[in-house]
Design an enzyme around this catalytic site. Structure first.
Site, PDB file in Angstrom:
ATOM      1  N   ASP A 304      24.090  81.855  11.235  1.00 61.47           N
ATOM      2  CA  ASP A 304      23.966  80.812  12.063  1.00 61.47           C
ATOM      3  C   ASP A 304      23.571  81.003  13.549  1.00 61.47           C
ATOM      4  O   ASP A 304      24.579  80.929  14.213  1.00 61.47           O
ATOM      5  CB  ASP A 304      24.793  79.605  11.889  1.00 61.47           C
ATOM      6  CG  ASP A 304      24.344  78.097  11.975  1.00 61.47           C
ATOM      7  OD1 ASP A 304      25.411  77.269  11.863  1.00 61.47           O
ATOM      8  OD2 ASP A 304      23.351  77.881  12.170  1.00 61.47           O
ATOM      9  N   LYS A 353      27.341  73.696   7.701  1.00 63.36           N
ATOM     10  CA  LYS A 353      27.118  73.894   9.221  1.00 63.36           C
ATOM     11  C   LYS A 353      28.276  73.330   9.853  1.00 63.36           C
ATOM     12  O   LYS A 353      28.949  73.936  10.722  1.00 63.36           O
ATOM     13  CB  LYS A 353      25.968  72.605   9.433  1.00 63.36           C
ATOM     14  CG  LYS A 353      25.632  72.681  11.038  1.00 63.36           C
ATOM     15  CD  LYS A 353      24.925  73.820  11.263  1.00 63.36           C
ATOM     16  CE  LYS A 353      23.467  73.958  10.977  1.00 63.36           C
ATOM     17  NZ  LYS A 353      22.732  75.041  11.447  1.00 63.36           N
ATOM     18  N   LYS A 394      17.636  67.473  20.215  1.00 63.41           N
ATOM     19  CA  LYS A 394      18.914  67.060  19.678  1.00 63.41           C
ATOM     20  C   LYS A 394      19.757  66.388  20.938  1.00 63.41           C
ATOM     21  O   LYS A 394      19.663  67.078  22.155  1.00 63.41           O
ATOM     22  CB  LYS A 394      19.429  68.768  19.616  1.00 63.41           C
ATOM     23  CG  LYS A 394      21.084  68.422  19.111  1.00 63.41           C
ATOM     24  CD  LYS A 394      21.586  69.550  18.831  1.00 63.41           C
ATOM     25  CE  LYS A 394      21.615  70.517  19.989  1.00 63.41           C
ATOM     26  NZ  LYS A 394      21.947  71.802  19.353  1.00 63.41           N
ATOM     27  N   LYS A 466      26.918  81.679  15.503  1.00 65.33           N
ATOM     28  CA  LYS A 466      27.824  80.845  15.497  1.00 65.33           C
ATOM     29  C   LYS A 466      29.201  81.566  14.589  1.00 65.33           C
ATOM     30  O   LYS A 466      30.349  81.133  15.028  1.00 65.33           O
ATOM     31  CB  LYS A 466      27.647  79.475  14.917  1.00 65.33           C
ATOM     32  CG  LYS A 466      26.652  78.406  15.575  1.00 65.33           C
ATOM     33  CD  LYS A 466      26.963  77.127  14.943  1.00 65.33           C
ATOM     34  CE  LYS A 466      25.587  76.075  15.294  1.00 65.33           C
ATOM     35  NZ  LYS A 466      24.203  76.613  14.804  1.00 65.33           N
TER      36      LYS A 466
HETATM   37  N1  LIG Z   1      18.604  75.332  17.376  1.00 62.83           N
HETATM   38  C1  LIG Z   1      18.262  75.091  16.131  1.00 62.83           C
HETATM   39  O1  LIG Z   1      17.043  74.852  15.699  1.00 62.83           O
HETATM   40  C2  LIG Z   1      19.066  75.732  15.172  1.00 62.83           C
HETATM   41  C3  LIG Z   1      20.239  76.345  15.537  1.00 62.83           C
HETATM   42  C4  LIG Z   1      21.124  77.214  14.656  1.00 62.83           C
HETATM   43  C5  LIG Z   1      20.801  77.287  13.223  1.00 62.83           C
HETATM   44  N2  LIG Z   1      19.534  76.974  12.965  1.00 62.83           N
HETATM   45  C6  LIG Z   1      19.276  76.929  11.576  1.00 62.83           C
HETATM   46  O2  LIG Z   1      17.856  77.376  11.379  1.00 62.83           O
HETATM   47  C7  LIG Z   1      17.357  76.857  10.117  1.00 62.83           C
HETATM   48  C8  LIG Z   1      15.947  76.502  10.568  1.00 62.83           C
HETATM   49  O3  LIG Z   1      15.981  75.405  11.467  1.00 62.83           O
HETATM   50  P1  LIG Z   1      14.588  74.696  11.606  1.00 62.83           P
HETATM   51  O4  LIG Z   1      14.866  73.511  12.683  1.00 62.83           O
HETATM   52  O5  LIG Z   1      13.279  75.509  11.747  1.00 62.83           O
HETATM   53  O6  LIG Z   1      14.463  73.904  10.091  1.00 62.83           O
HETATM   54  P2  LIG Z   1      13.014  73.406   9.740  1.00 62.83           P
HETATM   55  O7  LIG Z   1      13.543  72.495   8.638  1.00 62.83           O
HETATM   56  O8  LIG Z   1      12.201  72.800  10.449  1.00 62.83           O
HETATM   57  O9  LIG Z   1      12.574  74.753   8.874  1.00 62.83           O
HETATM   58  C9  LIG Z   1      12.788  75.180   7.883  1.00 62.83           C
HETATM   59  C10 LIG Z   1      11.932  75.757   6.899  1.00 62.83           C
HETATM   60  O10 LIG Z   1      12.309  76.327   5.920  1.00 62.83           O
HETATM   61  C11 LIG Z   1      11.370  75.869   4.442  1.00 62.83           C
HETATM   62  N3  LIG Z   1      12.562  76.364   3.548  1.00 62.83           N
HETATM   63  C12 LIG Z   1      13.241  75.646   2.955  1.00 62.83           C
HETATM   64  N4  LIG Z   1      13.897  76.279   1.944  1.00 62.83           N
HETATM   65  C13 LIG Z   1      13.088  77.518   1.768  1.00 62.83           C
HETATM   66  C14 LIG Z   1      13.239  78.771   1.082  1.00 62.83           C
HETATM   67  N5  LIG Z   1      14.089  78.683  -0.159  1.00 62.83           N
HETATM   68  N6  LIG Z   1      12.188  79.751   1.155  1.00 62.83           N
HETATM   69  C15 LIG Z   1      11.372  79.582   2.090  1.00 62.83           C
HETATM   70  N7  LIG Z   1      11.146  78.591   3.001  1.00 62.83           N
HETATM   71  C16 LIG Z   1      12.049  77.566   2.786  1.00 62.83           C
HETATM   72  C17 LIG Z   1      11.173  74.665   4.862  1.00 62.83           C
HETATM   73  O11 LIG Z   1      10.212  74.089   4.294  1.00 62.83           O
HETATM   74  C18 LIG Z   1      11.126  74.418   6.318  1.00 62.83           C
HETATM   75  O12 LIG Z   1       9.701  74.666   6.719  1.00 62.83           O
HETATM   76  C19 LIG Z   1      18.205  75.851   9.776  1.00 62.83           C
HETATM   77  O13 LIG Z   1      19.073  76.571   8.483  1.00 62.83           O
HETATM   78  C20 LIG Z   1      19.025  75.577  10.736  1.00 62.83           C
HETATM   79  O14 LIG Z   1      20.367  74.934  10.476  1.00 62.83           O
HETATM   80  C21 LIG Z   1      18.670  76.040  13.690  1.00 62.83           C
HETATM   81  O1  LIG Z   2      23.818  75.505  17.619  1.00 64.35           O
HETATM   82  P1  LIG Z   2      24.420  73.990  17.834  1.00 64.35           P
HETATM   83  O2  LIG Z   2      23.846  73.215  18.897  1.00 64.35           O
HETATM   84  O3  LIG Z   2      25.910  74.158  17.910  1.00 64.35           O
HETATM   85  O4  LIG Z   2      24.390  73.604  16.523  1.00 64.35           O
HETATM   86  C1  LIG Z   2      23.058  72.875  16.037  1.00 64.35           C
HETATM   87  C2  LIG Z   2      23.607  71.566  15.455  1.00 64.35           C
HETATM   88  O5  LIG Z   2      24.492  70.844  16.383  1.00 64.35           O
HETATM   89  C3  LIG Z   2      22.306  70.920  14.969  1.00 64.35           C
HETATM   90  O6  LIG Z   2      22.880  69.501  14.462  1.00 64.35           O
HETATM   91  C4  LIG Z   2      21.466  71.684  14.002  1.00 64.35           C
HETATM   92  O7  LIG Z   2      20.520  70.998  13.527  1.00 64.35           O
HETATM   93  C5  LIG Z   2      21.185  72.926  14.507  1.00 64.35           C
HETATM   94  O8  LIG Z   2      20.845  73.734  13.425  1.00 64.35           O
HETATM   95  C6  LIG Z   2      22.245  73.816  15.170  1.00 64.35           C
HETATM   96  O9  LIG Z   2      23.138  74.273  14.480  1.00 64.35           O
END
Ligand SMILES: NC(=O)c1ccc[n+]([C@@H]2O[C@H](COP(=O)([O-])OP(=O)(O)OC[C@H]3O[C@@H](n4cnc5c(N)ncnc54)[C@H](O)[C@@H]3O)[C@@H](O)[C@H]2O)c1
Ligand SMILES: O=P([O-])([O-])O[C@@H]1[C@@H](O)[C@H](O)[C@@H](O)[C@H](O)[C@@H]1O
Length: 520
Positions: A304, A353, A394, A466
């Site tokens: 994460d 999460k 966010k 995280k």
């Molecule tokens: N700040 C952030 O954006 C942030 C911070 C921490 C963690 N994350 C984590 O990162 C991940 C991606 O975040 P995001 O904002 O890009 O999400 P998003 O939903 O925009 O992108 C995820 C992508 O994964 C694809 N997908 C889902 N299952 C799949 C699989 N089995 N194989 C291939 N593709 C698949 C979806 O079609 C989508 O395009 C999430 O799990 C999120 O919790 C994001």
């Molecule tokens: O990194 P952070 O801001 O603590 O946590 C975020 C969450 O607050 C948010 O809701 C989630 O969509 C992101 O994936 C990310 O995990």
């Protein structure tokens, strides 16, 4: 520039303990600590030798979930930097950058000058690091949308930038991926039109072929694979199913429903010798997966990405508790409207999460038995709501309440708005760059014959995650600055420099300023 307190070029250490060959940096390093037995403390020194390959390999990055907000934003951002594409907004002309990446935008103290003043250098001038502009990028997505249209769908980058990148990105079509509906929110089904068929073993073998073809077609020496797909529900740890490497591989062959798509990607990566990083909170690295990584000496890291609210929490909880203020309540709320938020609106994926966002204060609380009994910890509540209108922007609201001197209360409330993917994309970059560095480092005790790789579980990447994965039996450090100094002190060890000690004794012991410079 002498006396400027900054070194803008690659630094070179002159010491009998550091040897630069054409291929490697060899550093003979005294690792000092202290061993505690009862109330007796004994200083310890272990003489280590680090060997770091200097040559940067041609490296590929494969993103699982490539078409998501993070995947498209990272791909677009690297392309904009590579092509030096500028774009206009109402504030004026914008230039590409790597803000948010410690490998590209941060310096570290490397020592003092002749005036005993600190001198800093960019991290990528301390040890050889990949240039993100050189990365070959591809990936998988359950959505067939090309990267140009996926960038538009994400609505993260300014239109004038998207407009200039679209023609390049629309040629990038994600490979079909593994879609098993029960592992992510049901609301994701409407984008799942790019899915592999067959048994789990057949699908893993397809992933492995994708990796091989990518490596061969681009003549790559290394590939790093990052899961930035949707958050999955937690997998059950089942004896005989995923508790050992052999059981995990047998369960894969038996098409076990207990194996998640993210663990299947991890298996494919490990069997192809590719570093695998889990950017989501689910427990991809079931015990059998960790054992598989150990068996094949393939580096893994997770879980994460640590981007915003949790990063701030890891600093604030450290500041409060280590100032002797008894943190008693932490409430973290945020809402966001991107697809990540949509997927997290389901209870089981939210639970993943919630777990990763909740653990971040554990170490600093556990370390202080003066204020907290063994069974005592602050109230800690995490809330995430999906509000489509705000998109990737966010909105986080946090409240920290601490008990202070003589019955007082201290309440800190904060509001934080940010495009989540613009925080996460450079973090993915740092994970890749630092993971690749770790693949070039060998280490041994001076008295041993053979060099070995470091432990496959890269706890050194905790600053970026995280819920850091650590080698079995190792302590988890969540507090942010110790995590950051673990990285910069590691860099210093690779070039034979002592760890940061913050003592500045030259400015506290006058006689030190008279002594001749003594080179170690
Ligand atoms: N700040 C952030 O954006 C942030 C911070 C921490 C963690 N994350 C984590 O990162 C991940 C991606 O975040 P995001 O904002 O890009 O999400 P998003 O939903 O925009 O992108 C995820 C992508 O994964 C694809 N997908 C889902 N299952 C799949 C699989 N089995 N194989 C291939 N593709 C698949 C979806 O079609 C989508 O395009 C999430 O799990 C999120 O919790 C994001
Ligand atoms: O990194 P952070 O801001 O603590 O946590 C975020 C969450 O607050 C948010 O809701 C989630 O969509 C992101 O994936 C990310 O995990």
């Amino acid at each position: 520039m002498a006396g400027s307190g900054f070194v803008g070029e690659e630094i070179r250490v002159e010491s009998p303990d550091v040897v630069y060959t054409d291929t490697d940096i060899l550093s003979y390093y005294n690792y000092n600590d202290s061993r505690i037995r009862g109330n007796v403390v004994t200083p310890t020194t272990e003489r280590l030798v680090f060997k770091t390959q200097r040559q940067l390999p041609k490296t590929g990055l494969l993103l699982v979930g490539w078409g998501g907000n993070n995947g498209t934003t990272l791909t677009a951002g690297i392309l904009a930097n590579k092509l030096n594409i500028t774009w206009n907004t109402k504030e004026g002309l914008n230039h590409p950058n790597y803000l948010g990446s410690i490998c590209k935008s941060v310096t570290m103290r490397v020592g003092i000058d002749d005036r005993f003043m600190p001198v800093y250098a960019p991290l990528n001038n301390v040890v050889p690091l990949l240039n993100p502009n050189d990365l070959e990028i591809w990936g998988w997505d359950i959505s067939s949308v090309n990267m140009g249209d996926a960038m538009r769908r994400a609505k993260v980058l300014e239109w004038d930038l998207q407009r200039q990148l679209y023609s390049n990105l629309k040629e990038m079509l994600p490979w079909p991926s593994i879609y098993i509906p029960e592992w992510i929110a049901a609301n994701q089904s409407d984008r799942a039109d790019n899915c592999l068929k067959g048994t789990k073993l057949e699908m893993v073998n397809t992933l492995r072929q994708n990796i091989k073809d990518f490596k061969n077609s681009r003549r790559l020496e290394k590939v790093v694979i990052v899961w930035t797909a949707n958050t999955e529900k937690f997998a059950q740890i089942r004896p005989g199913v995923n508790d050992t490497a052999d059981n995990l591989l047998r369960s894969l062959e038996n098409n076990s429903s207990d194996i998640s798509p993210s663990t299947m990607f991890a298996i494919a990566s490990i069997l192809e010798g590719c570093t695998y990083i889990n950017g989501s909170p689910q427990n991809t690295f079931v015990p059998g997966c960790i054992e598989l990584a150990e068996r094949y000496h393939v580096l893994i890291a997770g879980d994460d990405f640590k981007s915003g609210q949790t990063k701030i929490k890891s600093v604030l909880s450290d500041f409060l508790i280590n100032s002797g203020l008894k943190l008693q309540s932490v409430v973290s709320y945020n809402h966001l409207g991107n697809n990540d938020g949509k997927n997290l609106s389901a209870p089981e994926t939210f639970r993943s999460k919630e777990i990763s966002k909740s653990g971040v204060i554990d170490d600093v609380v556990r370390a202080n038995r003066l204020m907290y009994r063994a069974d005592e910890s602050p109230d800690h509540c995490v809330v995430i709501k999906y509000v489509p209108y705000v998109g990737d922007s966010k909105r986080a609201m946090d409240e920290y309440i601490s008990e202070i001197f003589m019955g007082g209360r201290n309440t800190i409330a904060m509001h934080n708005t940010c495009e989540d993917s613009l925080l996460a994309a450079p973090i993915i970059l740092d994970l890749v760059i630092l993971a690749e560095l770790c693949t070039r480092v060998l280490v041994k005790r001076d008295k041993d014959e053979e060099f070995t790789k470091m432990h496959p579980v890269m706890s050194i990447l905790s600053f970026l995650l995280k819920s850091p994965q650590v080698p079995p039996g190792s302590p988890i450090v969540h507090t942010l600055f110790p995590q950051r100094y673990a990285i910069t002190n590691f860099f210093k060890a690779l070039i034979g420099l002592p760890p940061e000690n913050f003592m500045l004794l030259e400015h506290k012991v006058p006689s030190l300023r008279m002594s001749k410079t003594v080179y170690a």
